[in-house]
Design an enzyme around this catalytic site. Structure first.
Site, PDB file in Angstrom:
ATOM      1  CE  LYS A  23      75.560  43.453  87.940  1.00  0.00           C
ATOM      2  NZ  LYS A  23      76.049  44.157  89.135  1.00  0.00           N
ATOM      3  CG  ASN A  24      72.881  46.084  89.927  1.00  0.00           C
ATOM      4  OD1 ASN A  24      73.622  45.114  90.107  1.00  0.00           O
ATOM      5  ND2 ASN A  24      73.267  47.167  89.285  1.00  0.00           N
ATOM      6  CB  CYS A 118      85.459  48.453  93.997  1.00  0.00           C
ATOM      7  SG  CYS A 118      84.374  48.216  92.617  1.00  0.00           S
ATOM      8  NE  ARG A 123      80.499  60.561  95.730  1.00  0.00           N
ATOM      9  CZ  ARG A 123      80.760  61.096  94.551  1.00  0.00           C
ATOM     10  NH1 ARG A 123      81.984  61.525  94.293  1.00  0.00           N
ATOM     11  NH2 ARG A 123      79.818  61.168  93.621  1.00  0.00           N
ATOM     12  CG  ASP A 309      75.462  50.690  86.553  1.00  0.00           C
ATOM     13  OD1 ASP A 309      74.702  50.035  87.279  1.00  0.00           O
ATOM     14  OD2 ASP A 309      76.517  51.189  86.976  1.00  0.00           O
ATOM     15  NE  ARG A 401      81.530  41.116  88.922  1.00  0.00           N
ATOM     16  CZ  ARG A 401      81.856  42.111  89.731  1.00  0.00           C
ATOM     17  NH1 ARG A 401      83.017  42.719  89.605  1.00  0.00           N
ATOM     18  NH2 ARG A 401      81.033  42.510  90.671  1.00  0.00           N
TER      19      ARG A 401
END
Ligand code: EPZ
Length: 421
Positions: A23-24, A118, A123, A309, A401
């Protein structure tokens, strides 16, 4: 549709399952099509909700797209028809920000909604300040108003950029913007994730002059124009890692094929530390789960360190370990939301800021739980596979997702898991 997954725990998973494309890597690769008027053909884009969102976003900017799951996806932005990435799309997917760099480089104008709060937090709520500082170094005028970033630049000029922290999509945005800038750009402190390297390979295939993508120092010599290319996207190291944890947590014997073990060394090392028996042959990774996992400490860090992740997935495994594990999440603030749901399944987890202490228990009890973000939902599914009784994971749209039909892949390994609409 309020879909949920119903899982009967206790079946050891056995068999082979194929990893999908990352996905990334797919998302920035799709955004790279903005850099040229020629067609970009991506051979194996995964069927994910985030990919559909990116496709819609690019079509809104003027892309013609064709093809899709199972075949190649072609994206062609013959002309940029609109310069704005709208809030309704950006708010559903933080990664939308990767259209900012290529859109600005291609047309000199880009308006992108600021990513909202999100779920896993940026940060101090400055989720894209590094992107903006870098683009300003390339000569862009950046203004923020009404919740949108507006970037303008008649022609971007190469510069030396050192980001204050390692940012994956920040590196990707700046690499794409620099590809069409005038002169040479050097990115220091660049993200080394395999997805950055994969994007670099696509950009070079399109005619970009890039050295060092995938290392902490990337040198980009801007060119006047980029062309089309055909590109195969790398395997998803996080989906593959999730499937291996499914084998480990269920005490099963799972082989993931079409994987990229070289991209997974930290995850594989941690699984072995927890007592899993791993065998790697080419693109195949076999994981034989331990009767009971051993405790292990985890510190997430940028690639090649342990990936954030995979943190929630490993927390689910460590929650059943024989002993105490400490998990330090150094990348995102507030990325322990799965802990509260795991506790409802009987896990003993204390979280304090960026640290979670996990005291392993003998078994989880099945329970109704709620997914809060993409990887948290994977964590809950994994816990359900091992739990005694029935687990219902709601808000499964989070899972969709980033995972292509995860329940079908788990069913093919013998899991008793159903999607209920
Ligand atoms: C990418 O997000 C991935 N997404 C994330 O995967 C992944 O968790 C993350 O990298 C870290 O590996 C995609 O590639 C589409 P960052 P990204 O910029 O690029 C802070 C998933 O589950 N930061 O590397 O958005 C930021 O808040 C997703 O597939 C700033 O402060 O992450 C975070 O704390 C989740 N200012 C840290 O740096 C900036 O300008 C790393 O963020 C940029 C980032």
């Amino acid at each position: 549709m309020a879909a949920r997954l119903v899982i009967e725990g206790g079946s050891p998973l056995r068999g082979e399952v194929e990893a999908s494309a990352a996905k990334n890597a797919a998302l920035p690769a799709m955004a790279a099509s903005l850099l040229t008027a020629q067609p970009v053909v991506l051979e194996n884009v995964p069927a994910l909700v985030d990919v559909v969102t990116m496709r819609r976003l690019l079509e809104g900017l003027g892309a013609e797209t064709s093809g899709g799951p199972g075949g190649a996806t072609t994206l062609q932005v013959g002309r940029v028809a609109c310069h704005e990435a709208p809030y309704n799309l950006v708010s559903t997917m933080r990664a939308s920000v990767v259209v900012l760099g290529p859109l600005l480089a291609r047309t000199g104008v880009a308006r992108v909604a600021l990513p909202g709060g999100c779920a896993i937090g940026g940060r101090g709520g400055r989720p894209i300040d590094q992107h903006l500082k870098g683009l300003a170094r390339l000569g862009a005028d950046i203004t923020i108003q009404n919740g949108y970033v507006e970037a303008r630049a008649s022609r971007l000029k190469g510069a030396r950029i050192t980001t204050d922290l390692v940012t994956v999509t920040g590196t990707e945005n700046l690499m794409m913007a620099a590809a069409l800038a005038e002169g040479v750009t050097v990115l220091e402190n660049a993200a080394r994730e395999p997805e950055v390297a994969d994007l670099g390979r696509l950009l070079v295939a399109m005619g970009a002059r890039i050295e060092g993508a995938g290392t902490e120092r990337i040198e980009i010599e801007g060119v006047a124009e980029l062309g089309g290319a055909r590109h195969r996207i790398i395997p998803d190291r996080i989906e593959a890692g999730t499937l291996l944890v499914a084998g480990a947590i269920s005490g099963g014997d799972v082989t993931v094929t079409c994987a990229a073990p070289r991209h997974m060394t930290a995850t594989l090392a941690k699984l072995e530390e927890c007592g899993a028996a791993l065998t790697v042959v080419g693109d195949r990774i076999r994981c034989v789960g331990p009767a009971r996992p051993k405790a292990a400490d985890i510190i997430t860090s940028p690639f090649p360190g342990f990936p954030t992740d995979m943190q929630g997935q490993m927390m689910a495994l460590l929650g059943l370990a024989d002993g105490l594990s400490k998990i330090t999440e150094t990348i995102f603030e507030n990325r322990f939301m799965h802990a509260a749901e795991l506790r409802r399944m009987g896990a003993l987890i204390e979280t304090e800021g960026s640290i979670a202490v996990v005291r392993g228990v003998g078994a989880y009890q099945g329970a109704p739980v709620m997914a809060t973000d993409l990887r948290a939902s994977a964590s809950l599914v994994l816990a359900g596979l091992a739990a005694r009784g029935t687990t219902e994971v709601s808000r499964v749209y989070h899972l969709d997702r980033g995972y292509q039909a995860l329940e079908k892949k788990l069913q093919s390994l013998g899991a008793r898991i159903q999607r209920i609409r």
